[in-house]
Design a protein around this motif. Structure first.
Motif, PDB file in Angstrom:
ATOM      1  N   TYR A   9       0.827  -1.221   0.000  1.00 27.07           N
ATOM      2  CA  TYR A   9       0.000   0.000   0.000  1.00 27.07           C
ATOM      3  C   TYR A   9       0.856   1.264   0.000  1.00 27.07           C
ATOM      4  CZ  TYR A   9      -3.407  -3.524   1.220  1.00 27.07           C
ATOM      5  OH  TYR A   9      -4.188  -4.649   1.200  1.00 27.07           O
ATOM      6  N   ALA A  10       2.054   1.169  -0.557  1.00 29.91           N
ATOM      7  CA  ALA A  10       2.951   2.323  -0.575  1.00 29.91           C
ATOM      8  C   ALA A  10       2.410   3.465  -1.425  1.00 29.91           C
ATOM      9  CB  ALA A  10       4.333   1.911  -1.085  1.00 29.91           C
ATOM     10  N   GLU A  11       1.604   3.159  -2.446  1.00 38.41           N
ATOM     11  CA  GLU A  11       1.082   4.192  -3.345  1.00 38.41           C
ATOM     12  C   GLU A  11      -0.408   4.435  -3.117  1.00 38.41           C
ATOM     13  OE1 GLU A  11       2.120   3.416  -7.371  1.00 38.41           O
ATOM     14  OE2 GLU A  11       4.239   3.080  -6.953  1.00 38.41           O
ATOM     15  N   LEU A  12      -0.858   4.236  -1.909  1.00 36.63           N
ATOM     16  CA  LEU A  12      -2.283   4.373  -1.607  1.00 36.63           C
ATOM     17  C   LEU A  12      -2.789   5.798  -1.826  1.00 36.63           C
ATOM     18  CD1 LEU A  12      -4.019   2.626   1.345  1.00 36.63           C
ATOM     19  CD2 LEU A  12      -4.542   5.003   0.922  1.00 36.63           C
ATOM     20  N   PHE A  13      -1.925   6.807  -1.612  1.00 32.92           N
ATOM     21  CA  PHE A  13      -2.364   8.203  -1.739  1.00 32.92           C
ATOM     22  C   PHE A  13      -2.616   8.615  -3.190  1.00 32.92           C
ATOM     23  CE2 PHE A  13      -0.599   8.938   2.591  1.00 32.92           C
ATOM     24  CZ  PHE A  13      -1.746   9.492   3.139  1.00 32.92           C
ATOM     25  N   SER A  14      -2.191   7.796  -4.148  1.00 34.27           N
ATOM     26  CA  SER A  14      -2.462   8.134  -5.549  1.00 34.27           C
ATOM     27  C   SER A  14      -3.958   8.056  -5.857  1.00 34.27           C
ATOM     28  CB  SER A  14      -1.686   7.204  -6.487  1.00 34.27           C
ATOM     29  OG  SER A  14      -2.084   5.852  -6.281  1.00 34.27           O
ATOM     30  N   ASP A  15      -4.702   7.300  -5.043  1.00 36.04           N
ATOM     31  CA  ASP A  15      -6.162   7.214  -5.205  1.00 36.04           C
ATOM     32  C   ASP A  15      -6.776   7.009  -3.829  1.00 36.04           C
ATOM     33  OD1 ASP A  15      -8.707   7.004  -6.280  1.00 36.04           O
ATOM     34  OD2 ASP A  15      -8.515   4.869  -6.737  1.00 36.04           O
ATOM     35  N   LEU A  16      -6.731   8.064  -3.014  1.00 34.69           N
ATOM     36  CA  LEU A  16      -7.188   7.968  -1.632  1.00 34.69           C
ATOM     37  C   LEU A  16      -8.710   8.030  -1.557  1.00 34.69           C
ATOM     38  CD1 LEU A  16      -6.652   7.837   1.386  1.00 34.69           C
ATOM     39  CD2 LEU A  16      -6.380  10.330   1.390  1.00 34.69           C
ATOM     40  N   ASN A  17      -9.312   6.966  -1.090  1.00 38.37           N
ATOM     41  CA  ASN A  17     -10.753   6.921  -0.813  1.00 38.37           C
ATOM     42  C   ASN A  17     -10.985   5.841   0.239  1.00 38.37           C
ATOM     43  OD1 ASN A  17     -11.127   4.306  -2.282  1.00 38.37           O
ATOM     44  ND2 ASN A  17     -10.622   5.585  -4.065  1.00 38.37           N
ATOM     45  N   PHE A  18     -12.231   5.734   0.686  1.00 39.90           N
ATOM     46  CA  PHE A  18     -12.509   4.807   1.781  1.00 39.90           C
ATOM     47  C   PHE A  18     -12.275   3.360   1.362  1.00 39.90           C
ATOM     48  CE2 PHE A  18     -15.466   2.174   4.314  1.00 39.90           C
ATOM     49  CZ  PHE A  18     -14.898   2.390   5.562  1.00 39.90           C
ATOM     50  N   GLU A  19     -12.549   3.026   0.092  1.00 44.31           N
ATOM     51  CA  GLU A  19     -12.376   1.643  -0.363  1.00 44.31           C
ATOM     52  C   GLU A  19     -10.915   1.211  -0.304  1.00 44.31           C
ATOM     53  OE1 GLU A  19     -14.329   3.854  -1.838  1.00 44.31           O
ATOM     54  OE2 GLU A  19     -16.231   2.895  -1.288  1.00 44.31           O
ATOM     55  N   THR A  20     -10.029   2.066  -0.802  1.00 39.24           N
ATOM     56  CA  THR A  20      -8.606   1.709  -0.778  1.00 39.24           C
ATOM     57  C   THR A  20      -8.062   1.700   0.644  1.00 39.24           C
ATOM     58  OG1 THR A  20      -8.042   4.042  -1.194  1.00 39.24           O
ATOM     59  CG2 THR A  20      -8.188   2.588  -3.102  1.00 39.24           C
ATOM     60  N   ALA A  21      -8.521   2.654   1.466  1.00 39.11           N
ATOM     61  CA  ALA A  21      -8.088   2.673   2.869  1.00 39.11           C
ATOM     62  C   ALA A  21      -8.592   1.440   3.599  1.00 39.11           C
ATOM     63  CB  ALA A  21      -8.599   3.941   3.543  1.00 39.11           C
ATOM     64  N   MET A  22      -9.803   1.012   3.259  1.00 37.87           N
ATOM     65  CA  MET A  22     -10.388  -0.163   3.902  1.00 37.87           C
ATOM     66  C   MET A  22      -9.569  -1.421   3.587  1.00 37.87           C
ATOM     67  SD  MET A  22     -14.335  -1.498   3.660  1.00 37.87           S
ATOM     68  CE  MET A  22     -14.193  -1.823   1.884  1.00 37.87           C
ATOM     69  N   GLU A  23      -9.060  -1.514   2.360  1.00 32.53           N
ATOM     70  CA  GLU A  23      -8.234  -2.670   1.994  1.00 32.53           C
ATOM     71  C   GLU A  23      -6.966  -2.729   2.842  1.00 32.53           C
ATOM     72  OE1 GLU A  23      -7.408  -2.551  -2.132  1.00 32.53           O
ATOM     73  OE2 GLU A  23      -9.508  -2.656  -2.761  1.00 32.53           O
ATOM     74  N   ALA A  24      -6.335  -1.570   3.032  1.00 33.23           N
ATOM     75  CA  ALA A  24      -5.116  -1.525   3.851  1.00 33.23           C
ATOM     76  C   ALA A  24      -5.436  -1.861   5.304  1.00 33.23           C
ATOM     77  CB  ALA A  24      -4.470  -0.145   3.752  1.00 33.23           C
ATOM     78  N   ALA A  25      -6.554  -1.334   5.803  1.00 36.06           N
ATOM     79  CA  ALA A  25      -6.949  -1.624   7.186  1.00 36.06           C
ATOM     80  C   ALA A  25      -7.254  -3.108   7.365  1.00 36.06           C
ATOM     81  CB  ALA A  25      -8.164  -0.774   7.561  1.00 36.06           C
ATOM     82  N   GLU A  26      -7.951  -3.688   6.397  1.00 38.18           N
ATOM     83  CA  GLU A  26      -8.289  -5.110   6.474  1.00 38.18           C
ATOM     84  C   GLU A  26      -7.025  -5.978   6.470  1.00 38.18           C
ATOM     85  OE1 GLU A  26     -10.916  -5.694   3.203  1.00 38.18           O
ATOM     86  OE2 GLU A  26     -12.730  -5.216   4.364  1.00 38.18           O
ATOM     87  N   PHE A  27      -6.028  -5.568   5.685  1.00 39.56           N
ATOM     88  CA  PHE A  27      -4.767  -6.309   5.671  1.00 39.56           C
ATOM     89  C   PHE A  27      -4.155  -6.344   7.069  1.00 39.56           C
ATOM     90  CE2 PHE A  27      -0.127  -6.032   5.610  1.00 39.56           C
ATOM     91  CZ  PHE A  27       0.200  -7.224   4.991  1.00 39.56           C
ATOM     92  N   ALA A  28      -4.086  -5.170   7.717  1.00 40.28           N
ATOM     93  CA  ALA A  28      -3.505  -5.102   9.062  1.00 40.28           C
ATOM     94  C   ALA A  28      -4.351  -5.894  10.059  1.00 40.28           C
ATOM     95  CB  ALA A  28      -3.387  -3.644   9.504  1.00 40.28           C
TER      96      ALA A  28
END
Length: 301
Positions: free
Chosen positions: A142-161
């Motif tokens: 998720y190093a490039e998550l800020f290139s498309d910051l929205n709740f869906e992409t953030a949720m994927e990173a949170a779910e991984f953790a």
């Protein structure tokens, strides 16, 4: 003393730089307004959700309901989520995060790092570049998550953790990020993400006193509500962290570009003064040469 051509070239260069920093300041200001609106709207929702969880937790029998996100284990493996930016030119925004992350590692996880069980999950290209070059164990999904910051992409990173913690891959997850206070102030903070921290004894006693007369009705049941609301709260908390960092980044960049524009203005004043002095000296020299030549001709005549 520099010649006129050199000074003039420097004036043109600084003027061009000043125009760029002005433009970058305006862009950062526009992005900051949007980012500030997003975090302002998110904070009340996040706080209310946390309050609901506190109320529900107060009435839940911990022996009957298992909360895998609150399981406290011996800290053998740690995931440190470090939130930075994708680009530079934002003052001390990234360097303060690097210092904070390294301070957290030194204070809390020195033994874990020595055993090779500390993992960095950078969110932002600057964090990835910094820690990968220094030999840290990197989770770069998720190093490039800020290139498309929205709740869906953030949720994927949170779910991984969250899934990694539940499965026992990591025993503790901590987030280091910049908390947004205002345009000129960003505070580097470290917050424990998992396991969920229980309130202190004093807070629990106060909460139980405040809720002593309250009776909750759970539909369909406590276990269902608890299992639904806790993961959602964690995802909201993670997303809020990214929004805080994004707003902080734009504020830091706007402040940095404003200072750069002012510094360019001061440098232009000095260069123009130098240019005028150099030009005056050159004119004076030419006049003296002409006068000297005229006197030589007159004496020769």
């Amino acid at each position: 003393m520099a010649n006129l051509k050199e000074v003039k070239g420097r004036i043109q260069s600084v003027t061009s730089t000043q125009q760029i920093t002005k433009a970058m300041k305006m862009v950062a200001a526009a992005k900051l307004r949007r980012a500030q609106d997003r975090i302002t709207q998110m904070r009340p929702y996040s706080q209310k959700l946390s309050s609901i969880i506190g109320n529900v937790s107060a009435g839940v029998d911990s022996e009957q309901i298992d909360n895998p996100y609150a399981e406290v284990r011996d800290t053998q493996k740690v995931l440190l989520v470090v939130v930075t930016s994708d680009r530079g030119l934002c003052g001390a925004f990234n360097s303060s995060i690097f210092k904070k992350a390294k301070a957290v590692i030194a204070e809390k996880y020195a033994d874990v790092e020595a055993a090779g069980n500390l993992f960095i999950m950078p969110v932002g290209k600057k964090g990835y570049d910094h820690f990968s070059k220094r030999g840290y164990n990197i989770v770069d999904t998720y190093a490039e998550l800020f290139s498309d910051l929205n709740f869906e992409t953030a949720m994927e990173a949170a779910e991984f953790a969250m899934e990694s913690f539940v499965e026992g891959v990591y025993d503790q997850v901590e987030i280091v990020y910049n908390e947004f206070k205002n345009v000129a102030t960003q505070i580097a903070v470290a917050e424990q993400f998992l396991p969920i921290q229980n309130d202190s004894a004093e807070e629990q006693e106060e909460e139980s006193t405040n809720n002593a007369s309250e009776d909750y009705i759970y539909e369909p049941n406590q276990a269902f509500i608890f299992s639904e609301i806790v993961p959602k709260s964690l995802k909201i908390q993670f997303y809020k962290t990214l929004l805080e960092s994004n707003a902080s980044e734009q504020g830091a960049r706007m402040t940095a570009m404003d200072q750069a524009t002012d510094n360019a203005g001061e440098l232009l004043k000095e260069l123009r003064l130098t240019y005028n002095r150099t030009r005056q000296a050159a004119i004076t020299k030419e006049i003296l040469e002409i006068v000297g030549g005229a006197e030589a001709l007159a004496q020769g005549g």
